[in-house]
Design a protein around this motif. Structure first.
Motif, short mmCIF file in Angstrom:
data_model
loop_
_atom_site.label_atom_id
_atom_site.label_comp_id
_atom_site.label_asym_id
_atom_site.label_seq_id
_atom_site.Cartn_x
_atom_site.Cartn_y
_atom_site.Cartn_z
N PRO A 152 -11.00 30.31 23.96
CA PRO A 152 -10.09 31.05 23.08
C PRO A 152 -9.99 30.39 21.71
O PRO A 152 -9.99 29.17 21.59
CB PRO A 152 -8.74 30.98 23.83
CG PRO A 152 -9.11 30.71 25.25
CD PRO A 152 -10.36 29.89 25.20
N ALA A 153 -9.94 31.21 20.69
CA ALA A 153 -9.77 30.71 19.33
C ALA A 153 -8.61 31.45 18.70
O ALA A 153 -8.38 32.61 19.00
CB ALA A 153 -11.04 30.93 18.51
N PRO A 154 -7.87 30.79 17.86
CA PRO A 154 -6.71 31.46 17.27
C PRO A 154 -7.15 32.57 16.34
O PRO A 154 -8.09 32.42 15.58
CB PRO A 154 -6.02 30.33 16.49
CG PRO A 154 -7.11 29.35 16.21
CD PRO A 154 -8.04 29.41 17.39
N VAL A 180 -10.12 39.18 16.74
CA VAL A 180 -8.92 39.09 17.57
C VAL A 180 -9.36 38.74 18.98
O VAL A 180 -10.31 39.34 19.50
CB VAL A 180 -8.14 40.43 17.57
CG1 VAL A 180 -6.96 40.37 18.54
CG2 VAL A 180 -7.66 40.77 16.16
N PRO A 181 -8.72 37.74 19.63
CA PRO A 181 -9.12 37.36 20.99
C PRO A 181 -8.58 38.31 22.04
O PRO A 181 -7.47 38.83 21.92
CB PRO A 181 -8.52 35.96 21.14
CG PRO A 181 -7.32 35.97 20.26
CD PRO A 181 -7.67 36.85 19.10
N ASP A 182 -9.37 38.54 23.06
CA ASP A 182 -8.92 39.22 24.27
C ASP A 182 -7.97 38.27 24.99
O ASP A 182 -8.34 37.15 25.35
CB ASP A 182 -10.14 39.55 25.13
CG ASP A 182 -9.78 40.25 26.44
OD1 ASP A 182 -8.62 40.15 26.88
OD2 ASP A 182 -10.68 40.88 27.03
N GLY A 183 -6.73 38.68 25.18
CA GLY A 183 -5.74 37.81 25.79
C GLY A 183 -6.05 37.40 27.21
O GLY A 183 -5.49 36.43 27.72
N ARG A 184 -6.97 38.12 27.87
CA ARG A 184 -7.30 37.78 29.26
C ARG A 184 -8.43 36.77 29.33
O ARG A 184 -8.34 35.77 30.03
CB ARG A 184 -7.69 39.07 30.01
CG ARG A 184 -6.55 40.08 30.09
CD ARG A 184 -7.04 41.42 30.63
NE ARG A 184 -7.96 42.07 29.69
CZ ARG A 184 -7.57 42.87 28.72
NH1 ARG A 184 -6.28 43.11 28.53
NH2 ARG A 184 -8.44 43.43 27.91
N SER A 185 -9.51 37.03 28.60
CA SER A 185 -10.69 36.18 28.71
C SER A 185 -10.85 35.22 27.54
O SER A 185 -11.59 34.25 27.63
CB SER A 185 -11.95 37.05 28.79
OG SER A 185 -12.16 37.74 27.56
N GLY A 186 -10.16 35.47 26.45
CA GLY A 186 -10.34 34.66 25.25
C GLY A 186 -11.53 35.07 24.41
O GLY A 186 -11.76 34.50 23.33
N THR A 187 -12.32 36.05 24.87
CA THR A 187 -13.46 36.53 24.08
C THR A 187 -12.98 37.07 22.74
O THR A 187 -11.98 37.80 22.68
CB THR A 187 -14.20 37.64 24.85
OG1 THR A 187 -14.68 37.11 26.07
CG2 THR A 187 -15.37 38.18 24.03
N LEU A 188 -13.69 36.72 21.69
CA LEU A 188 -13.32 37.20 20.36
C LEU A 188 -14.01 38.53 20.07
O LEU A 188 -15.22 38.68 20.26
CB LEU A 188 -13.71 36.17 19.29
CG LEU A 188 -13.08 34.79 19.40
CD1 LEU A 188 -13.43 33.96 18.16
CD2 LEU A 188 -11.58 34.87 19.57
#
Length: 496
Positions: free
Chosen positions: A215-217, A347-355
């Motif tokens: 995850p990245a901000p 924007v990151p996917d809140g479930r997987s952290g994928t951007l």
């Protein structure tokens, strides 16, 4: 029961749908996701391959169970062609689509404007909007048969087939839809093939999957962007670290001028990226039904040309730009000298952290730029006429006004047809603009990014080429508007 017109749509009940086109026709279907491409040849349902998950063809009857479609499918495009291969649809009765729901309840009927030289027709599409499935009437013709449509949707075929663009209407008759090449549209969805989009899935240019990125901000929304009004300028702080320098370095190496950041494009990119992250998948439309182009227009940015990248997976700006430079079409978008401004967000996917990334590239619309684009269309059209030994067409301000109004209307009312939702035809619109010319013809197209691309598409389609090379025509007007599902909408109006 609903009587649909081109572009009309209605919600569908749950359960299996039955679609029939009585008469001397073959029915086919293409099953796609939001990218507008089939996942494999098994997504093409036709007489030699009549069954796919959720869809079955038996004679002239196609049954579709939307909930039974293969994983990821969000659209079924219904296609009709003559039972006798090579026969122009114009020589047959007008095809009529009948749609019934569970229990035999009649839901809708749709008879498109009668085709002419086309040999295959995109008749309608069943598509998912959020949790609801809908039916949309299309009526878009192709002149190069099932092979042309199949290739545009990503099916591997062994023959070559050229793709045209738009539609052609001729005097005294119904519009004949010509083929709508890679991308059209959409009204096919914005995904419809051929727009310079990059569909990423967290993969390297060689195709091997990357590990799921950490995850990245997400960049915080700029305090300078508000619903009360979005500034026209943006700073490097509005983009991921290093993005602008990397992009402009790549453009300089290709001999293209630098782009600057625009806050309105960035805001549209951020909204679209957030929608994809919320759904956990790439898509040209959000759950609200808006395309990235519509978000740009809604944010107050009118454009003359536009491009975009939709990508998931890259962990920073360097990886994103590297990915976009790895493919021919996506690299062409970054290098395109026509673009002067850009916006980008992830924007990151809140479930997987994928951007999930969205980059938008554009040149702002100006009166001078619009006039130049229209003049380029006229010049290219007259070059084709000169090559055929025909005199040039003269510009006509009344035809130009009618053509411009029709392009703008297709964007504003979200349709793609020679017949407006109010039933008006090209000759009606020309007369309403004050034209007294007795013979009127029209070409339309959507999704093309330049005058050269749209004229080339029209010339590749028999119906449109016939209008361009009609000896009787003496005058022309050109219209262009940005927005809608396909991004760009073009109109040529001919008169004599």
């Amino acid at each position: 029961m609903s009587e649909l017109v081109p572009g009309g749509n209605l919600p569908l009940p749950g359960g299996t749908l039955t679609l029939q086109v009585p008469g001397p026709f073959d029915v086919s279907a293409l099953i796609t996701d939001d990218s507008g491409k089939v996942r494999g040849d098994g997504d093409f349902v036709f007489y030699n391959q009549p069954v796919a998950p959720g869809a079955r063809l038996h004679g002239e009857t196609l049954t579709v169970d939307p909930l039974g479609l293969r994983a990821g499918a969000s659209r079924v495009t219904v296609v009709v062609s003559p039972a006798e291969p090579g026969t122009p649809l114009g020589g047959l009765p007008a095809p009529t689509l009948h749609v019934t729901g569970p229990g035999g309840r009649v839901l809708a009927r749709f008879t498109p404007p009668r085709p002419r030289q086309e040999t295959v027709l995109l008749l309608a599409e069943i598509y998912r909007r959020g949790t609801t499935w809908k039916l949309r009437a299309l009526g878009q013709g192709y002149a190069d048969g099932l092979a042309g449509i199949a290739r545009d949707f990503g099916v591997e075929v062994s023959e070559d087939a050229d793709a045209g663009a738009g539609g052609a209407a001729v005097p005294g008759g119904s519009p004949a839809g010509g083929s709508r090449g890679a991308g059209v549209a959409t009204a096919l969805s914005a995904a419809r093939a051929g727009l310079d989009r990059l569909r990423g899935a967290g993969r390297t240019p060689t195709g091997s999957p990357r590990p799921a990125p950490a995850p990245a901000p997400a960049p915080a929304p700029s305090a300078r962007i508000s619903s009360a009004g979005i500034p026209r300028t943006a700073s490097a702080a509005d983009a991921p670290d290093g993005f602008l320098g990397l992009v402009n370095s790549a453009r300089a190496a290709a001999g293209s001028p630098p782009v600057s950041l625009d806050a309105r494009l960035t805001a549209a990119a951020r909204t679209h990226a957030a929608g994809m992250a919320a759904q956990g998948r790439l898509g040209s439309e959000g759950t609200d039904g808006l395309s990235v182009y519509q978000r740009v227009i809604a944010g107050g940015y009118a454009y003359l040309t536009v491009g975009e990248h939709l990508v998931s997976g890259p962990r920073d700006a360097a990886e994103f730009v590297e990915y976009c430079l790895s493919g021919e079409q996506s690299r062409r978008t970054i290098h395109d000298p026509a673009f002067t401004e850009a916006g980008v967000a992830y924007v990151p996917d809140g479930r997987s952290g994928t951007l999930y990334w969205t980059a938008v590239w554009a040149r702002p619309l100006t009166p001078a730029g619009l006039a130049q684009t229209a003049a380029e269309v006229v010049a290219l059209t007259n070059a084709e006429r000169a090559a055929a030994g025909l005199p040039p067409l003269a510009g006509d301000q009344l035809l130009t006004s009618a053509a411009q109004a029709h392009s703008a209307d297709m964007v504003a009312r979200a349709f793609y047809s020679h017949t407006s939702p109010d039933g008006s035809e090209p000759w009606h619109r020309a007369a309403a603009a004050g034209s007294t010319r007795r013979t009127i013809g029209e070409n339309i197209a959507c999704g093309q990014r330049s005058a050269a691309e749209v004229v080339r598409g029209w010339m590749d389609s028999p119906g449109h080429r016939a209008n361009i090379l009609k000896p009787a025509f003496t005058h022309i007007g050109v219209g262009f508007a940005g927005g809608g599902a396909a991004g760009t909408y073009w109109t040529q109006l001919f008169g004599a």
